[in-house]
Scaffold this motif. Structure first.
Motif, short mmCIF file in Angstrom:
data_model
loop_
_atom_site.label_atom_id
_atom_site.label_comp_id
_atom_site.label_asym_id
_atom_site.label_seq_id
_atom_site.Cartn_x
_atom_site.Cartn_y
_atom_site.Cartn_z
N ASN A 133 0.82 -1.21 0.00
CA ASN A 133 0.00 0.00 0.00
C ASN A 133 0.85 1.26 0.00
OD1 ASN A 133 -2.42 -1.28 -0.08
ND2 ASN A 133 -2.91 -1.01 2.09
N ALA A 255 -5.45 7.43 -1.46
CA ALA A 255 -5.75 7.05 -0.08
C ALA A 255 -5.73 5.53 0.00
CB ALA A 255 -7.12 7.58 0.33
N THR A 256 -5.21 5.01 1.11
CA THR A 256 -5.20 3.55 1.27
C THR A 256 -6.16 3.13 2.37
OG1 THR A 256 -3.40 3.62 2.88
CG2 THR A 256 -2.79 3.41 0.57
N ASN B 258 -13.06 -9.63 -5.15
CA ASN B 258 -11.75 -10.09 -5.58
C ASN B 258 -10.66 -9.61 -4.63
OD1 ASN B 258 -12.28 -11.61 -7.99
ND2 ASN B 258 -12.91 -9.70 -8.95
N ARG B 259 -9.47 -10.18 -4.78
CA ARG B 259 -8.33 -9.71 -4.00
C ARG B 259 -7.49 -8.78 -4.87
NH1 ARG B 259 -6.43 -13.65 0.66
NH2 ARG B 259 -7.21 -11.78 1.73
N TYR B 260 -6.94 -7.77 -4.22
CA TYR B 260 -6.19 -6.75 -4.95
C TYR B 260 -4.75 -6.68 -4.48
CZ TYR B 260 -10.51 -5.05 -7.02
OH TYR B 260 -11.66 -4.94 -7.76
N PRO B 261 -3.86 -6.21 -5.33
CA PRO B 261 -2.46 -6.10 -4.92
C PRO B 261 -2.25 -5.03 -3.85
CG PRO B 261 -2.76 -5.14 -7.09
CD PRO B 261 -4.05 -5.81 -6.73
N ASN B 262 -3.14 -4.08 -3.77
CA ASN B 262 -3.05 -3.06 -2.72
C ASN B 262 -4.44 -2.48 -2.50
OD1 ASN B 262 -3.49 -0.61 -4.45
ND2 ASN B 262 -1.63 -1.36 -5.41
N GLU B 263 -4.55 -1.67 -1.42
CA GLU B 263 -5.83 -1.07 -1.06
C GLU B 263 -5.80 0.43 -1.31
OE1 GLU B 263 -4.39 -3.51 0.99
OE2 GLU B 263 -5.78 -4.91 0.09
N ALA B 264 -5.05 0.84 -2.32
CA ALA B 264 -4.94 2.27 -2.61
C ALA B 264 -5.99 2.69 -3.63
CB ALA B 264 -3.55 2.59 -3.15
N VAL B 265 -6.62 3.82 -3.37
CA VAL B 265 -7.62 4.37 -4.29
C VAL B 265 -7.15 5.75 -4.73
CG1 VAL B 265 -10.00 5.15 -4.51
CG2 VAL B 265 -9.49 3.09 -3.20
N ARG B 274 -8.89 2.25 -8.77
CA ARG B 274 -7.86 1.46 -8.10
C ARG B 274 -7.23 0.51 -9.10
NH1 ARG B 274 -10.27 -2.61 -3.66
NH2 ARG B 274 -8.02 -2.86 -3.43
N ASP B 275 -6.09 -0.05 -8.70
CA ASP B 275 -5.40 -0.98 -9.58
C ASP B 275 -6.24 -2.23 -9.79
OD1 ASP B 275 -3.33 0.84 -9.60
OD2 ASP B 275 -2.11 -0.23 -8.13
N LEU B 276 -5.97 -2.95 -10.86
CA LEU B 276 -6.71 -4.18 -11.17
C LEU B 276 -6.48 -5.26 -10.11
CD1 LEU B 276 -6.16 -4.37 -15.03
CD2 LEU B 276 -8.21 -3.69 -13.78
N PRO B 277 -7.45 -6.16 -9.97
CA PRO B 277 -7.30 -7.26 -9.00
C PRO B 277 -6.14 -8.17 -9.37
CG PRO B 277 -9.30 -7.55 -10.33
CD PRO B 277 -8.75 -6.20 -10.66
N VAL C 272 -10.00 -0.36 -12.15
CA VAL C 272 -11.35 -0.48 -11.60
C VAL C 272 -11.75 0.93 -11.19
CG1 VAL C 272 -12.74 -1.46 -9.74
CG2 VAL C 272 -10.93 -2.82 -10.82
#
Lengths: 345, 345, 345, 345
Positions: A133, A255-256, B258-265, B274-277, C272
């Motif tokens: 993150n 933002a994370t 789904n699961r994502y590589p990070n939780e950044a928006v 956000r980045d792709l899953p 996304v």
């Protein structure tokens, strides 16, 4: 140096020492642990067995005298870090040292001087820089994805305070807990801080106050480049470990969110809910502990600079001292008041 | 059996064999890989070196004849699975076998018979049961958290179709791709399916159609207990790997993301994004591959039943055959039309 | 008073006057607009036509002299608010007045004194208190759902700065923009602030700096009960209107997200994403404008206290003055330095 | 016609009649309600008073004979719709009619014939097309944002089943509840369906089964253009009203979430939770009811085609009849089996 495999000695077989040992043993074929030591010999022996380490050294001196050892991991208590760094440097070993280097700038400076003299590599264990993150946020700043940063907000709350006995020797919340956030602030913005203002208090447990510390604080950071940051700290969050950042830039924000054990959402007749976020720093930052070691091993094997330098280890301590003074005096403190040459503009 | 460490032989050093070898070597101290083999000797040797495996066997026969081997992992191509299971069982080895056992029920039944005769343990590699998300959904059903299940919806879409050459030998989408979802459906609801209806088509690539297969389908499942399920399959999703389930029960619903590589928006002047899953099944299901092996090793060492049995390996093949027939005939197919004794009510 | 329908006069037919008129005319059967006035007669006439208002008064004096008028809505420019409140009070009319009452505490005090003397009701237009999100947060605090509050964080960023010509007469960011957040802080915590520290700067547009104002700030609030709050303000957010709050309490936290025009999420080969949040305050707070008027009409018809009193209108001005002084002097300012009796402990 | 204001008569002063009356009276200045009627005169009078309607007609015949009436809103029970449409058309009135037109295709065809003969406009009350979420999904399909559609999934679950007395006269779940989803499917994909397969059951309440209906179903739709759709229906969802859609296209997917009363998330020691989604269709679809009327009024005033035509009202009934037959016969039903010329390819 250029070698196939980095031979490592570990000083300290407590929790973090064990984690690093397992990472090296089971996850990093480029490294090999050749020796481990701990004042608690039983603890050292246990880790050695689990991780297939052949030598349990009698002391850190013995370990540092071992010619096979290319690099050491210093995972012993904080008050031993600075001296061990110096000794290791003098022994010609590269050093990975847990944070903080020391609570005292003179000791830090002496250690950094020894490292400089010896020309060995030093990496400080600010593992969060290697978290997916926060690394993503840094990329957004570096790449210009959100434009020029304006405001930074770091939320960093622990699930529960440590025991009072620990708090008394911790160096205080700013040097023990916020120190990670000070490093994060510098890392994310890519710039130094020049002034700090703290509004803090004792809200979690009056015992913490009686021990001379605080448990809750908002820390305002003024960066050299004008960016303004806030750190939101609390020693206790009922819902668990809360680790988030947000940056507003001229072109947008990033933002994370926290990380969760699963992505399942349950809807019932009462609410829409999900399980609590990962609660323990060992779980939350598991991947980053592995990544920082991989980075250290790479840096040594390829003779590249480490990604978290001695200077990066020193500055958060300066910030912690400034924060403490701001808390005590109720005013903004310039880092230059706390340390000479604290910030180079 | 009761042992300190399970000694394992691996047949097949391709992608999944390598993953399993690394998990065992670096993440599962309770297991030890004593031998590996592959028709491609170089591949076997490479994995052996990386994972510290001392023996590279000349053939699966040699590996199975090795008295040190307590259990084998069958990671070779599908058309060898059934026969290898039988041979391993006759050699008294416990077996972990990748899915599917075979495309043919007679072969499966022969293998399961051999296992039963030998009294060894067999676990099939339906790793997704061990994924944190799907395990959480199963717990919600089992614990009554969402009441009695009514409707199940599985979304399972691949990032991109495999090469046509692979599709031709894959056994078709239902036995190659949907088979995981058939197992997931049985696992989540804890019940067998008795009838299947398929609406499918070729929407991704006409070549897939010319190869006699389909690439997109909705599969309707009627469970013995009345629950109705749908599986939503596509060989291609532009945004990556899409793996979700939702169950509606009498007291609520549970749904996974789904699961994502990070939780950044990131929020910009154009969108909030956000980045792709996680895109690759090796990344998405990394933890579940480790967890299924841990479960297998545990089951053998503690002499407990495995969590994915031979029967669990057979039923999704029956379902795949029924699905194929439904697709061809345009009508709902009862599993009993495809296999005798398919479902015991 | 107890009446079936509240008869209302509106002073000011600009943007907010029009919005209120439409709410009353089309959404609040308990109220009736009997008269409207504006220095721009055409504007008043246009609203009158659209909303079926029979009388367009020549002046606010005429409107206030109209015996049919039970209550007035003051929607004229800020510099007329205080005097109009006094006049209306003296005429025996209940008053709903847009924020702020004035930029000057003496004027405010005179107006509040007139209201007190006349015994009429006064409500200030802090509409955000009536927003579903912020009202939900307040409920969480009041009900004890998150325990005793410790930390408050308010994010309040505008999509774009107003014209420089407006900024010059706005009273400055703290009295024009932050004033809503000052009210929100008091409303959410249910307590007064006693000290304010500001770290601010000009980051959006140097013209704003040349006009004597700032455009970006972090404002630290110390509440009388020890809670610490931060307000994160920027005159420009590339992604639109950003209005969120978060409170950490002893038993948990509550945090709100922005409101969006829809709940659709698009996944493509690149990202996304979803559409930007509601961008314009008239859209974002549409429901709250209606709710505050409904609340005012109810309070008058049922002879209950209004939910946003004159004192609630005064205190955010005190806070704004303190914030300005902190920005100028670079130190924390106690509200008592700015206004006598600012905070009653 | 070209007029300043559309003069409307309303037949039916029940729940939906009242909602439409309030929208017209308080939210749509371009329309004026000149008359209302209901077999329950008291109900009609009550709405008339609240909305300022001067005439309460004795009967729908009287209302239709009123020369002032340009258009009628038919909000009476379903079994009166078709005949009222015909009468209104013969009287030269434009018609807005609640769904469904009738349960019987012959009656529908007669009504549509009358409309065609009279040349008046007809709009059917499929309000969900005007919902911000579903309109956004339609735009994503139309604009090519997600490429060519492949799979459609509609989730449509009610909070609780209606009373058994209503179920008995409702025409069955497919014509009463799913009919909205049938329309949604056609609207979103922009194409007709040619075959329907149903897997359904009685899972909520055995009384519903004894009344000859079902309460839970998965409906598979095959569109003329090859797209495959599923509708997931249940008469009861413990967590409230569940209204979502997802479309997979060749370039991506779009999916909508439910709407919530607020965007507040509470984290406690037990869970991370938010309040339940909007529970009642009047709340959830409030804006869409206003938008469909605005669209109807616009279409008539500007002499444009309505956005939901008589044909759009007929087709979902055909689909409902096919669904019912599929449920009864356990096989896929082509729409052509149910209605001649059901689908024009």
């Amino acid at each position: 140096m250029r070698a196939e495999r980095l031979r490592i000695g570990i000083v300290g077989a407590g929790r973090i020492g064990r984690v690093h040992a397992e990472t090296l043993a089971f996850g990093l074929p480029e490294a090999e642990i050749v020796s481990i030591t701990d004042v608690d010999r039983g603890a050292a022996r246990k880790v050695a067995e689990r991780c297939g380490i052949h030598t349990v050294a009698n002391s850190s001196q013995d370990l540092l005298a071992d010619a096979r050892v290319d690099a050491v991991l210093i995972c012993s208590p904080t008050d031993t870090h600075a001296e061990l760094i110096s000794e290791a440097a003098r022994a010609g070993k590269h050093v990975f040292c847990e944070k903080p280097i020391a609570h005292d700038l003179e000791k830090i400076d002496a250690a950094l001087e020894a490292v400089a003299q010896a020309g060995v590599k030093l990496q400080i264990g600010f593992n969060r820089r290697f978290d997916a993150n926060f690394a993503r946020v840094r990329r957004a700043v570096e790449s210009g994805e959100i434009g020029a940063p304006r405001l930074l907000h770091i939320v960093s709350r622990d699930p529960a305070p440590p025991p009072i006995s620990y708090i008394k020797v911790s160096g205080g919340m700013f040097l023990d807990m916020t120190i990670h956030d000070f490093d994060m602030a510098r890392f994310l913005i890519g710039e130094d801080v020049e002034e700090i203002y703290v509004a803090g208090g004792v809200m979690v447990d009056p015992e913490i106050g009686r021990a001379g510390d605080l448990d809750t604080a908002v820390i305002v950071l003024r960066f050299v480049n004008g960016v303004i940051g806030t750190i939101d700290n609390c020693r206790q969050a009922a819902y668990g470990y809360d680790q988030r950042v947000e940056i507003l830039g001229s072109l947008g924000k990033i933002a994370t969110e926290n990380r969760y054990p699963n992505e399942a959402v349950v809807s019932t007749g009462r609410e829409v809910r999900r399980d609590l976020p990962l609660n323990f720093f060992m779980e939350r930052y598991r991947d980053s502990f592995a990544a920082e070691l991989r980075s250290f091993v790479d840096a040594v094997l390829r003779d590249q600079p480490t990604l978290v330098t001695g200077a990066d280890g020193r500055m958060p301590v300066v910030m912690g001292l400034a924060a403490r003074r701001s808390y005590e005096e109720g005013r903004a403190i310039r880092l230059a008041e706390v340390a000479k040459g604290a910030v180079r503009r």
